[in-house]
Write a protein that holds these residues in place. Structure first.
Motif, mmCIF file in Angstrom:
data_model
loop_
_atom_site.group_PDB
_atom_site.id
_atom_site.type_symbol
_atom_site.label_atom_id
_atom_site.label_comp_id
_atom_site.label_asym_id
_atom_site.label_seq_id
_atom_site.Cartn_x
_atom_site.Cartn_y
_atom_site.Cartn_z
ATOM 1 N N LEU A 116 48.165 -40.455 -40.379
ATOM 2 C CA LEU A 116 49.469 -41.066 -40.144
ATOM 3 C C LEU A 116 49.463 -42.582 -40.324
ATOM 4 O O LEU A 116 50.400 -43.155 -40.899
ATOM 5 N N VAL A 117 48.416 -43.252 -39.848
ATOM 6 C CA VAL A 117 48.350 -44.702 -40.027
ATOM 7 C C VAL A 117 48.214 -45.035 -41.512
ATOM 8 O O VAL A 117 48.846 -45.968 -42.023
ATOM 9 N N ALA A 118 47.412 -44.255 -42.210
ATOM 10 C CA ALA A 118 47.272 -44.450 -43.656
ATOM 11 C C ALA A 118 48.599 -44.231 -44.373
ATOM 12 O O ALA A 118 48.984 -45.006 -45.253
ATOM 13 N N LEU A 119 49.320 -43.180 -44.007
ATOM 14 C CA LEU A 119 50.607 -42.889 -44.642
ATOM 15 C C LEU A 119 51.610 -44.015 -44.428
ATOM 16 O O LEU A 119 52.384 -44.351 -45.325
ATOM 17 N N ALA A 120 51.595 -44.615 -43.241
ATOM 18 C CA ALA A 120 52.552 -45.675 -42.934
ATOM 19 C C ALA A 120 52.176 -47.005 -43.563
ATOM 20 O O ALA A 120 53.049 -47.768 -43.992
ATOM 21 N N LEU A 121 50.869 -47.293 -43.643
ATOM 22 C CA LEU A 121 50.432 -48.626 -44.064
ATOM 23 C C LEU A 121 50.027 -48.707 -45.530
ATOM 24 O O LEU A 121 50.249 -49.740 -46.183
ATOM 25 N N ALA A 122 49.454 -47.640 -46.066
ATOM 26 C CA ALA A 122 48.910 -47.692 -47.426
ATOM 27 C C ALA A 122 49.912 -48.095 -48.504
ATOM 28 O O ALA A 122 49.523 -48.776 -49.460
ATOM 29 N N PRO A 123 51.192 -47.696 -48.416
ATOM 30 C CA PRO A 123 52.126 -48.077 -49.490
ATOM 31 C C PRO A 123 52.293 -49.576 -49.671
ATOM 32 O O PRO A 123 52.775 -50.020 -50.715
ATOM 33 N N THR A 124 51.893 -50.366 -48.675
ATOM 34 C CA THR A 124 52.125 -51.803 -48.757
ATOM 35 C C THR A 124 50.847 -52.622 -48.870
ATOM 36 O O THR A 124 50.900 -53.852 -48.847
ATOM 37 N N VAL A 125 49.685 -51.963 -48.995
ATOM 38 C CA VAL A 125 48.428 -52.682 -49.191
ATOM 39 C C VAL A 125 47.751 -52.186 -50.459
ATOM 40 O O VAL A 125 48.187 -51.228 -51.086
ATOM 41 N N GLN A 126 46.661 -52.871 -50.834
ATOM 42 C CA GLN A 126 45.989 -52.485 -52.079
ATOM 43 C C GLN A 126 45.203 -51.188 -51.936
ATOM 44 O O GLN A 126 45.301 -50.302 -52.780
ATOM 45 N N HIS A 127 44.432 -51.070 -50.839
ATOM 46 C CA HIS A 127 43.662 -49.841 -50.646
ATOM 47 C C HIS A 127 43.399 -49.623 -49.169
ATOM 48 O O HIS A 127 43.283 -50.573 -48.394
ATOM 49 N N TYR A 128 43.314 -48.335 -48.803
ATOM 50 C CA TYR A 128 43.120 -47.932 -47.409
ATOM 51 C C TYR A 128 41.996 -46.902 -47.357
ATOM 52 O O TYR A 128 42.021 -45.909 -48.087
ATOM 53 N N ILE A 129 41.008 -47.162 -46.511
ATOM 54 C CA ILE A 129 39.906 -46.219 -46.315
ATOM 55 C C ILE A 129 39.987 -45.652 -44.903
ATOM 56 O O ILE A 129 39.921 -46.396 -43.923
ATOM 57 N N GLY A 130 40.137 -44.342 -44.790
ATOM 58 C CA GLY A 130 40.054 -43.672 -43.505
ATOM 59 C C GLY A 130 38.670 -43.075 -43.342
ATOM 60 O O GLY A 130 38.146 -42.459 -44.275
ATOM 61 N N THR A 131 38.053 -43.268 -42.180
ATOM 62 C CA THR A 131 36.716 -42.733 -41.938
ATOM 63 C C THR A 131 36.704 -41.872 -40.681
ATOM 64 O O THR A 131 37.400 -42.150 -39.709
ATOM 65 N N ASP A 132 35.904 -40.818 -40.715
ATOM 66 C CA ASP A 132 35.746 -39.933 -39.566
ATOM 67 C C ASP A 132 34.617 -38.962 -39.886
ATOM 68 O O ASP A 132 33.894 -39.140 -40.870
ATOM 69 N N GLN A 133 34.505 -37.886 -39.090
ATOM 70 C CA GLN A 133 33.518 -36.855 -39.352
ATOM 71 C C GLN A 133 33.992 -35.937 -40.478
ATOM 72 O O GLN A 133 35.181 -35.878 -40.792
ATOM 73 N N GLU A 134 33.055 -35.211 -41.049
ATOM 74 C CA GLU A 134 33.354 -34.386 -42.221
ATOM 75 C C GLU A 134 34.419 -33.334 -41.931
ATOM 76 O O GLU A 134 35.230 -33.024 -42.820
#
Length: 327
Positions: A116-134
């Protein structure tokens, strides 16, 4: 210290004493409720952020499983939509003071399945990396794909109405996708090397238009990030030390915070780290803050900056961190 950074740090109060901060925050009345999930039994949830409607798939079965390593990222937690709305708002001080821009590269720790944070923020930045467990990867990507047509920059503003329906807008399939610049990668806080995070962008993007721009005149490649985010990852005292260490290692891929720095606004800028969390156990919070203050200077963001969703009394906390100079 350049004026942009000085103005940014004016948005909060610096924290220096973990015991005092924990007492201050946890002596206030905190709303009661469950652990913090929205609905742990639902397989999908509809969430509206800044006039955009997102359909989020989650896994109650995975949450209740006995999987080693934990399963808290399998469902959507209450703080996440509030944080996503706040961090993506044009009125956020990070945007106002140019610490976020269309050229920014952002990393998130413990992103969970919602994306959700990626969906909201990514359209306005160059690149977004989400990290977590596999185990998060499949649903994270599924939620990105399911919501790829939601066009945040062109949506109606919150509060407007149309023909008596709620003020949300969802593009039809074939609309402008907003998630092509989002990468998911696993990151083990105890064993992995944060310095390799940016390499996964080029690997996934094939070095094409979605990869961060390089300056061939730079002597060294910038392995760091403009912004490091974490939303509701602090709940287990055993995870505090590796979590703080990972935050520190990522932030130190850029120059540390130096109050006397007179450099140009866009030269040698440190990584800004934003930690959002739900108030649960004061001893866990105090442990986190004590560990964090060894590596970072810390500011608690003001109610004026956070707004109604995240301000004092909501049960949520947001702190801004800047890595200290190593002594």
């Amino acid at each position: 210290m350049n004026s942009h950074l000085a103005e940014l740090l004016a948005i909060g109060e610096e924290v220096t004493d973990p015991e005092e901060e924990a007492f201050l925050l946890f002596s206030q009345e905190i709303p009661t409720g469950n652990l913090g999930f929205i609905d742990s039994r639902a397989t999908s949830l509809d969430v509206t952020i800044r006039g955009n409607e997102y359909s989020i798939h989650q896994s109650p079965t995975l949450l209740s499983s006995s999987r080693a390593g934990g399963t808290t990222g399998a469902v959507l937690w209450k703080i996440t939509p509030l944080f996503a709305e706040w961090i993506s708002s044009p009125s956020n001080p990070l945007w106002i003071h140019s610490f976020l821009s269309s050229d920014s590269v952002v990393a998130e720790l413990g992103c969970g399945i919602s994306a959700l944070v990626a969906l909201a923020l990514a359209p306005t930045v160059q690149h977004y990396i989400g990290t977590d467990q596999e185990y998060v990867r499949r649903l994270f990507r599924a939620n990105l794909d399911a919501n790829a047509a939601v066009n945040a920059p062109s949506c109606k503003q919150k509060g407007t109405k149309s023909k008596g329906k709620s003020a949300t807008k969802k593009l039809q399939p074939g609309g402008n996708p907003t998630v092509a610049n989002v990468t998911f990668t696993t990151l083990d806080w105890e064993t992995d090397q944060p310095g390799l995070l940016k390499s996964c962008i080029e690997s996934e993007a094939g070095g094409g238009r979605d990869a961060p721009h390089r300056n061939d005149d730079d002597k060294e490649e910038d392995l760091g990030f403009d912004l490091l985010l974490s939303c509701d990852c602090i709940y287990n005292e055993a995870l505090v030390a590796p979590f703080v260490r990972t935050c520190s290692e990522i932030c130190r891929l850029r120059p540390a915070y130096e109050p006397s720095d007179e450099s140009e606004p866009h030269v040698g800028r440190p990584t800004v780290c934003i930690i959002a969390q739900q108030q649960r156990a004061p001893d866990v919070f105090e442990t986190w803050l004590r560990e964090t203050l060894r590596e970072f200077r810390v500011w608690r963001l003001s109610d004026e900056v956070l707004g109604d969703g995240l301000k004092s009394g909501t049960g949520y906390l947001v702190h801004l961190l800047l890595a200290r100079e190593k002594s």
